[in-house]
Design an enzyme around this catalytic site. Structure first.
Site, mmCIF file in Angstrom:
data_model
loop_
_atom_site.group_PDB
_atom_site.id
_atom_site.type_symbol
_atom_site.label_atom_id
_atom_site.label_comp_id
_atom_site.label_asym_id
_atom_site.label_seq_id
_atom_site.Cartn_x
_atom_site.Cartn_y
_atom_site.Cartn_z
ATOM 1 N N SER A 1 11.792 76.169 19.438
ATOM 2 C CA SER A 1 10.506 75.475 19.431
ATOM 3 C C SER A 1 10.341 74.574 20.644
ATOM 4 C CB SER A 1 10.297 74.688 18.133
ATOM 5 O OG SER A 1 11.279 73.697 17.981
ATOM 6 N N SER B 1 14.804 68.474 24.946
ATOM 7 C CA SER B 1 15.654 68.675 23.779
ATOM 8 C C SER B 1 14.935 68.158 22.548
ATOM 9 C CB SER B 1 16.977 67.918 23.943
ATOM 10 O OG SER B 1 17.745 68.000 22.750
ATOM 11 N N HIS B 2 15.331 68.653 21.403
ATOM 12 C CA HIS B 2 14.802 68.130 20.154
ATOM 13 C C HIS B 2 15.288 66.699 19.912
ATOM 14 C CE1 HIS B 2 13.901 72.330 19.449
ATOM 15 N NE2 HIS B 2 13.159 71.953 18.426
ATOM 16 N N SER B 3 16.328 66.306 20.604
ATOM 17 C CA SER B 3 16.946 65.004 20.417
ATOM 18 C C SER B 3 16.797 64.143 21.673
ATOM 19 C CB SER B 3 18.440 65.191 20.112
ATOM 20 O OG SER B 3 19.138 63.984 20.254
#
Length: 130
Positions: free
Chosen positions: A70, A8-10
């Protein structure tokens, strides 16, 4: 047992999905969270994902769950950086990150092969919410 990687981006989302999946799967199910960048910022890091994939592989394959575009691209880059034999055992699941990772982790914890883990995760796309 098939390993699971959550991308995840987080950092918080990746760790949260891991926590939920471990509540449903066996505690010894190998689930690695690879969220955010190495500096803790929002984003995705192919090297962090590469390390997670390598740590999650015990010979039965790795199912990777990613959140956004991304992150998906970063998974592809990570696969290019790992040993080609391992790369053949790594599949990006075409499934929602939360529901798919939980369903996939439960399936993996039952000892199912990678193909069945991915099939089960894919099926989570149709989960009724009403």
């Amino acid at each position: 047992m098939v390993g699971i990687v959550i991308v995840s981006h987080s950092v918080k989302i990746a760790e949260g999905v891991k926590e939920l999946a471990l509540q449903m799967a066996r505690k010894d199910q190998l689930i690695i969270a690879a969220g955010g960048t190495n500096t803790g910022d929002i984003g995705s890091d192919p090297m962090k994902i590469q390390a997670a994939i390598e740590a999650a592989d015990k010979g039965d394959g790795v199912a990777v769950f990613a959140d956004l575009g991304s992150a998906v691209m970063s998974v592809g880059l990570a696969k290019e950086m790992i040993d080609p034999q391992l790369a053949q055992r790594v599949c990006l699941a075409n499934a929602p990150i939360v529901e798919g990772a939980i369903a996939g982790a439960v399936e993996a914890a039952m000892g199912s092969p990678l193909e069945k883990v991915l099939e089960t995760a894919y099926g989570a796309r149709n989960m009724e919410k009403q």
